[in-house]
Design a protein around this motif. Structure first.
Motif, short mmCIF file in Angstrom:
data_model
loop_
_atom_site.label_atom_id
_atom_site.label_comp_id
_atom_site.label_asym_id
_atom_site.label_seq_id
_atom_site.Cartn_x
_atom_site.Cartn_y
_atom_site.Cartn_z
N LEU A 540 34.41 26.74 36.67
CA LEU A 540 34.70 25.80 35.59
C LEU A 540 33.57 25.77 34.56
CD1 LEU A 540 33.14 22.75 35.69
CD2 LEU A 540 34.44 22.61 37.81
N PHE A 541 32.33 26.01 35.01
CA PHE A 541 31.22 26.04 34.04
C PHE A 541 31.40 27.21 33.08
CE2 PHE A 541 26.93 25.98 32.41
CZ PHE A 541 26.57 24.65 32.52
N GLY A 542 31.79 28.36 33.64
CA GLY A 542 32.02 29.51 32.77
C GLY A 542 33.22 29.32 31.87
N LEU A 543 34.32 28.80 32.42
CA LEU A 543 35.52 28.61 31.60
C LEU A 543 35.31 27.54 30.54
CD1 LEU A 543 38.22 28.75 34.42
CD2 LEU A 543 37.65 30.54 32.79
N SER A 544 34.56 26.50 30.87
CA SER A 544 34.26 25.47 29.87
C SER A 544 33.46 26.06 28.72
CB SER A 544 33.47 24.33 30.53
OG SER A 544 34.23 23.70 31.53
N MET A 545 32.54 26.96 29.04
CA MET A 545 31.76 27.60 27.99
C MET A 545 32.65 28.45 27.08
SD MET A 545 28.69 26.63 27.97
CE MET A 545 27.31 26.02 28.93
N ASP A 546 33.78 28.96 27.61
CA ASP A 546 34.73 29.69 26.76
C ASP A 546 35.14 28.84 25.57
OD1 ASP A 546 34.65 31.79 28.44
OD2 ASP A 546 36.74 31.69 29.09
N TYR A 547 35.65 27.64 25.87
CA TYR A 547 36.12 26.77 24.80
C TYR A 547 34.97 26.29 23.93
CZ TYR A 547 40.39 26.76 27.56
OH TYR A 547 41.50 27.14 28.24
N GLU A 548 33.80 26.10 24.52
CA GLU A 548 32.63 25.72 23.73
C GLU A 548 32.30 26.80 22.71
OE1 GLU A 548 29.17 23.24 22.87
OE2 GLU A 548 31.07 22.91 23.91
N VAL A 549 32.31 28.05 23.16
CA VAL A 549 31.99 29.16 22.26
C VAL A 549 33.02 29.25 21.13
CG1 VAL A 549 31.88 31.68 22.08
CG2 VAL A 549 30.69 30.50 23.94
N PHE A 550 34.30 29.16 21.46
CA PHE A 550 35.34 29.30 20.44
C PHE A 550 35.28 28.15 19.42
CE2 PHE A 550 37.56 31.77 23.87
CZ PHE A 550 37.41 32.99 23.25
N LEU A 551 35.06 26.93 19.92
CA LEU A 551 35.01 25.78 19.03
C LEU A 551 33.75 25.79 18.16
CD1 LEU A 551 35.98 23.01 18.02
CD2 LEU A 551 34.85 21.99 20.01
N ILE A 552 32.59 25.92 18.79
CA ILE A 552 31.34 25.85 18.04
C ILE A 552 31.21 27.02 17.07
CG2 ILE A 552 28.83 25.73 18.22
CD1 ILE A 552 30.29 23.26 19.21
N ALA A 553 31.74 28.20 17.45
CA ALA A 553 31.67 29.35 16.54
C ALA A 553 32.39 29.04 15.23
CB ALA A 553 32.27 30.58 17.20
N ARG A 554 33.56 28.39 15.31
CA ARG A 554 34.29 28.06 14.08
C ARG A 554 33.60 26.96 13.30
NH1 ARG A 554 39.43 30.32 13.67
NH2 ARG A 554 39.34 29.53 11.55
N ILE A 555 33.03 25.98 14.03
CA ILE A 555 32.28 24.92 13.34
C ILE A 555 31.08 25.52 12.62
CG2 ILE A 555 30.89 22.85 13.68
CD1 ILE A 555 32.76 22.08 15.96
N GLN A 556 30.38 26.43 13.30
CA GLN A 556 29.19 27.02 12.70
C GLN A 556 29.55 27.92 11.51
OE1 GLN A 556 26.66 29.83 14.99
NE2 GLN A 556 25.05 28.27 14.74
N GLU A 557 30.70 28.59 11.59
CA GLU A 557 31.15 29.39 10.44
C GLU A 557 31.32 28.51 9.21
OE1 GLU A 557 34.53 32.01 10.88
OE2 GLU A 557 34.08 32.23 13.02
N ALA A 558 31.98 27.36 9.40
CA ALA A 558 32.19 26.45 8.27
C ALA A 558 30.87 25.90 7.77
CB ALA A 558 33.12 25.31 8.70
N TRP A 559 29.96 25.60 8.67
CA TRP A 559 28.65 25.05 8.27
C TRP A 559 27.85 26.08 7.48
CZ3 TRP A 559 23.58 26.27 9.77
CH2 TRP A 559 22.61 25.34 9.40
#
Length: 668
Positions: A540-559
């Motif tokens: 679950l730690f690895g799978l949770s990081m999946d969604y973290e990477v996908f979400l934060i990557a898009r937020i950082q792109e916009a930033w």
């Protein structure tokens, strides 16, 4: 990354042919060589291992099984004993204890080798003979390591149900049959290759049978998800008017990069299981990591190639940029405190049952209905009491006076048979607890015997081995947790060039782990298999990081494009929220299909990972993470100056504009 994906897209027939050849070749090799799964747990320094070595050195070698029979006809018992003697590798079949009402009897069966060396074929033949005694008022079961090998053989039939459910979600999400086929086919081919590789690896590594189901469970879940994220970014490019190859190159420069980091993070979490130092867990970690790596590689190669061949039929409909996700994102970012408090409250409530967590191996009475081990457990309890299914062997080099004195002491808290004396000299006492093997009182009895017995007395048997297994894992849990969390934080810090983002992600994942464990304890009760929390946390730690990477990557792109933190969070949620929740639902449907298999530990893993991905995708990533990021503001992007390659917007690494990178890679 862009070059690899574009190359696979342009040479689609060759890439697909290579994957199909690899699948066929690996399956043929696995079928030709067979599998050599090993479920034994090696604990070299454990007291139970010392006891086993002591008994083996005194001549008590070879696997010992107990066949338990309920019958009023002694002739049937003799017939069964004769059939057992005719089995290969059987050395002796001796009469054992008989219940007080003379209805339940035990036959002690000794083989000429240990269960692991005898293999699955001998175990199946042994179980068939025991089952053959059933009928006409006779009921028979078997207890022992060889019998346990037949209790819950791996079965992947439920994986098909999960894939069908995932396909329905994809169809409802994208309204296109092509969008259903591409992720499902990609995941199926890669997981098929992974299972064949795991079977081949079982000849050189200690790989338990349960690894096949765990590898399939994780592989199918992340495989469909990884392909889905690439597909979503590709469709967005098509909607923006890009040509197919340019849209795919855009996806490669963004989503494919996130897929790589997500897959690596999952594997890092899984390899954290190596810190426990047990070959049994190492085999599970390797099997799961192989499945994740192959599904990740398939998303980067097989999926683009399949997209070239099938993508012409894909329907791409315009997507409204506003709607519910925009309203939800603005609501969360405008009132972060209430949303964060509500999310934490839900997590706290779900975590409450974790206070009752207890590690241990559940008794055979929880094995699948109809298994010889479950029948034996029921008959032993009926005829001899709840502790008869978990006798404790007390062995040591003691004189007769010391043995008799110890026996008198043990009789105050348990039933103890007459002492046996083996060459060496080695004395053996068989202690039958008055409580079930998975009862906490039995664990207390075990610790008490070790105290009163002293250093010259060693305890063997299933209960002692399971207690040592639990102690070995519990002792290494702090190192395991520290390594998984620490390495994952470092990976995310390197990916996003931020200090607070990986730290908050680690805290969020720990909250998810607590809630998930609480739900599993509430559903299944205690005890839980000692290695289940380790696997669940790593997974679950690895799978949770999946969604973290996908979400934060898009937020950082916009930033990076100039939006402030609040605006970037809203844009990131709107861009990924629909996809993340669909991906989580797909993964949950795959995982929950494993909650109905025979093996209890797979059911626990299926339920645990289902809860983890839904909780993480909906509650953590869509509510708690955005709320916390809004509060942190520009501090989200802080990173030590000396570790930054170049200055760019509060320390973020400058990256080429997506369209510029697409044109450059395409021109090449």
């Amino acid at each position: 990354m862009v070059g690899l994906v574009s190359w696979c897209f342009r040479r689609a027939p060759w890439v697909v042919a290579c994957w199909l050849l690899a699948l066929g070749g690996l399956l043929f090799a696995a079928q030709h060589t067979g599998a050599a799964y090993r479920d034994t747990v090696a604990l070299p320094s454990a007291d139970s291992t010392v006891a086993a070595d002591l008994l083996r050195g005194a001549g008590a070698s070879g696997d010992q099984e107990r066949v338990v029979v309920r019958s009023a006809d002694s002739a049937r018992l003799d017939t069964l004993a004769g059939r057992l003697r005719s089995l290969p590798h059987v050395v002796s079949v001796d009469p054992g204890p008989v219940s007080a009402d003379h209805r339940v009897a035990v036959l002690d069966v000794r083989f000429d080798a240990e269960a692991e060396a005898l293999g699955q074929a001998v175990a199946d033949d042994f179980a068939d003979v025991v089952r053959g005694a059933d009928g006409n008022g006779v009921s028979a079961g078997a207890s022992g390591q060889l019998a346990a090998m037949t209790a819950a053989a791996p079965g992947l039939g439920n994986a098909g149900i999960g894939l069908v459910a995932a396909a329905l979600v994809l169809l409802l999400t994208f309204r296109s049959l092509t969008c259903v086929l591409l992720p499902v086919l990609t995941a199926s081919v890669s997981v098929g290759c992974a299972l064949a590789v795991v079977a081949l690896l079982s000849h050189v590594l200690t790989v338990p049978k349960i690894s096949t189901e765990i590898a399939a469970l994780l592989g199918l879940g992340v495989g469909v998800d990884y392909a889905l994220f690439v597909l979503t970014r590709y469709r967005q490019g098509i909607q923006d008017g890009l040509a197919a190859e340019e849209a795919l190159a855009t996806a490669a420069a963004t989503s494919c990069r996130s897929v790589v980091f997500a897959g690596v993070t999952v594997c890092v979490s899984l390899f954290g299981m190596f810190t426990v130092g047990l070959a049994f867990l190492d085999g599970i970690a390797v099997a799961a990591a192989v499945s994740v790596l192959l599904t990740m590689f398939a998303a980067l190669t097989l999926f683009p190639a399949s997209l070239r061949l099938l993508g012409r039929r894909m329907r791409v409909r315009p997507v409204d940029a506003g709607g519910r996700w925009t309203r939800a994102a603005r609501s969360v970012t405008s009132r972060p405190a209430p949303y964060a408090a509500a999310a934490v409250l839900v997590v706290a409530v779900l975590s409450l049952p974790m206070t009752g967590l207890r590690l241990g191996v559940p008794g055979a009475d929880l094995d699948p209905p109809g298994s010889v081990t479950k029948v034996a457990a029921e008959l032993l309890e009926e005829g001899f009491g709840p502790g008869a299914n978990g006798p404790i062997l007390v062995a040591g080099r003691l004189d007769r006076a010391s043995v008799e004195s110890l026996r008198e002491t043990l009789l105050t808290r348990a039933d103890v048979g007459p002492p046996g004396y083996l060459p060496g000299p080695v004395a053996v006492l068989t202690v039958v607890p008055r409580t079930a093997p998975d009862d906490p009182a039995t664990t207390d009895l075990l610790a008490w015997i070790r105290t009163v017995g002293g250093p010259d007395v060693h305890l063997g048997g299933v209960v002692a081995t399971q207690a040592d297994f639990s102690a070995a894992i519990t002792g290494r849990l702090p190192l395991f947790l520290l390594s998984v969390v620490g390495i994952s934080v470092l990976v995310l810090a390197w990916v996003f060039r931020s200090v607070l983002i990986p730290l908050t992600a680690a805290v969020m994942n720990l909250l998810t782990a607590a809630a998930t464990t609480g739900v599993v304890v509430w559903v299944f009760g205690a005890p839980l298999e000692p290695y289940l929390p380790v696997f669940l946390f790593a997974g679950l730690f690895g799978l949770s990081m999946d969604y973290e990477v996908f979400l934060i990557a898009r937020i950082q792109e916009a930033w990076r494009r100039g939006a402030d933190t609040r605006g970037a969070i809203v844009e990131g949620l709107v861009s990924t929220g629909r996809t993340i929740t669909a991906a989580a639902l797909i993964m949950a449907l795959v995982f929950v299909s494993f909650a109905f298999v025979d093996a209890r530990v797979v059911r626990e893993a299926g339920v645990g990972l289902t809860v983890a991905v839904l909780l993480d995708a909906v509650l953590i990533r869509c509510l708690l993470v955005p709320a916390v990021m809004v509060r942190l503001g520009e501090a989200n992007w802080w990173f030590p100056r000396r570790l930054r390659p170049r200055e760019h917007r509060s320390g973020a690494i400058p990256v080429p504009d997506d369209n510029h990178e697409v044109l450059t890679s395409t021109d090449r």
